[in-house]
Design a protein around this motif. Structure first.
Motif, PDB file in Angstrom:
ATOM      1  N   UNK A  29       0.838  -1.209   0.000  1.00  0.00           N
ATOM      2  CA  UNK A  29       0.000   0.000   0.000  1.00  0.00           C
ATOM      3  C   UNK A  29       0.866   1.250   0.000  1.00  0.00           C
ATOM      4  N   UNK A  30       1.910   1.235   0.813  1.00  0.00           N
ATOM      5  CA  UNK A  30       2.819   2.376   0.918  1.00  0.00           C
ATOM      6  C   UNK A  30       3.499   2.660  -0.417  1.00  0.00           C
ATOM      7  N   UNK A  31       3.901   1.614  -1.107  1.00  0.00           N
ATOM      8  CA  UNK A  31       4.524   1.772  -2.428  1.00  0.00           C
ATOM      9  C   UNK A  31       3.542   2.439  -3.395  1.00  0.00           C
ATOM     10  N   UNK A  32       2.279   2.017  -3.352  1.00  0.00           N
ATOM     11  CA  UNK A  32       1.268   2.583  -4.252  1.00  0.00           C
ATOM     12  C   UNK A  32       0.981   4.053  -3.948  1.00  0.00           C
ATOM     13  N   UNK A  33       0.768   4.397  -2.668  1.00  0.00           N
ATOM     14  CA  UNK A  33       0.415   5.783  -2.347  1.00  0.00           C
ATOM     15  C   UNK A  33       1.595   6.729  -2.605  1.00  0.00           C
ATOM     16  N   UNK A  34       2.818   6.271  -2.350  1.00  0.00           N
ATOM     17  CA  UNK A  34       3.966   7.148  -2.625  1.00  0.00           C
ATOM     18  C   UNK A  34       4.177   7.320  -4.125  1.00  0.00           C
ATOM     19  N   UNK A  35       3.863   6.289  -4.904  1.00  0.00           N
ATOM     20  CA  UNK A  35       3.953   6.429  -6.361  1.00  0.00           C
ATOM     21  C   UNK A  35       2.970   7.475  -6.871  1.00  0.00           C
TER      22      UNK A  35
END
Length: 190
Positions: A29-35
């Motif tokens: 999830x963190x990877x997606x929101x930071x992207x």
């Protein structure tokens, strides 16, 4: 206050405690929101500080934007709202969100919510650190760079100084002077 914020970069520090067993899903999830955050105008970078056993049990996510207006666009966006809703089941509570500007980011207590000391204390310690560093660099580094154009020497010295201040000197200075920077915080932590 808002006018002052528009003239400088703005950092938002978000802390969240992830539910046990949800760490892998939270990382995705963190990877997606930071992207998604990288697609917003003025985004200067995102850093993630992961939990450390016995030191800090929360994730710390640091978003940097070039000014308050662009940060606000991200913070109030539908994209961010969507991703926050997607991750709600992974965390124990709502995130703790704190906004800071300028040099205040150098002065934080490890493992505690970000609290900034009075600006005069920040200014005094920053001045002291810069004074010591510039004299050390001038004494030991500048003689090695003789023969280079003055602007190139200044460029090299300032790059080294900013890197040292950010990653080496100021974290140690703020820890060493924590008794002075955060007198009430130390009383509560003993």
């Amino acid at each position: 206050m808002e006018m002052e914020q528009n003239d400088q970069s703005v950092t938002v520090v978000i802390t969240q405690v992830v539910k046990p067993g949800c760490e892998t899903a939270y990382e995705a999830w963190l990877k997606d929101i930071t992207s998604v955050s990288r697609t917003y105008l003025g985004h200067l970078g995102t850093n993630v500080i992961r939990p450390q056993l016995g030191v800090r049990n929360e994730y710390v996510i640091i978003f940097r934007f070039d000014d308050y207006k662009n940060l606000k666009m991200w913070m109030t966006s539908r994209d961010r709202e969507y991703w926050l809703n997607q991750g709600k089941h992974l965390v124990e509570s709502d995130p703790n969100v704190q906004q800071i500007c300028g040099l205040e980011a150098w002065f934080s207590l490890p493992g505690q919510p970000l609290k900034t000391p009075p600006r005069y204390k920040i200014a005094l310690l920053t001045w002291g650190a810069v004074y010591v560093l510039i004299n050390i660099l001038s004494t030991f580094l500048v003689p090695l760079l003789r023969g280079l154009p003055h602007l190139i020497i200044s460029l090299i010295v300032t790059i080294i100084m900013v890197v040292l201040l950010t990653y080496v000197v100021m974290p140690r200075v703020s820890r060493f002077f924590s008794w002075w920077l955060y007198p009430k915080s130390r009383k509560f932590s003993n």
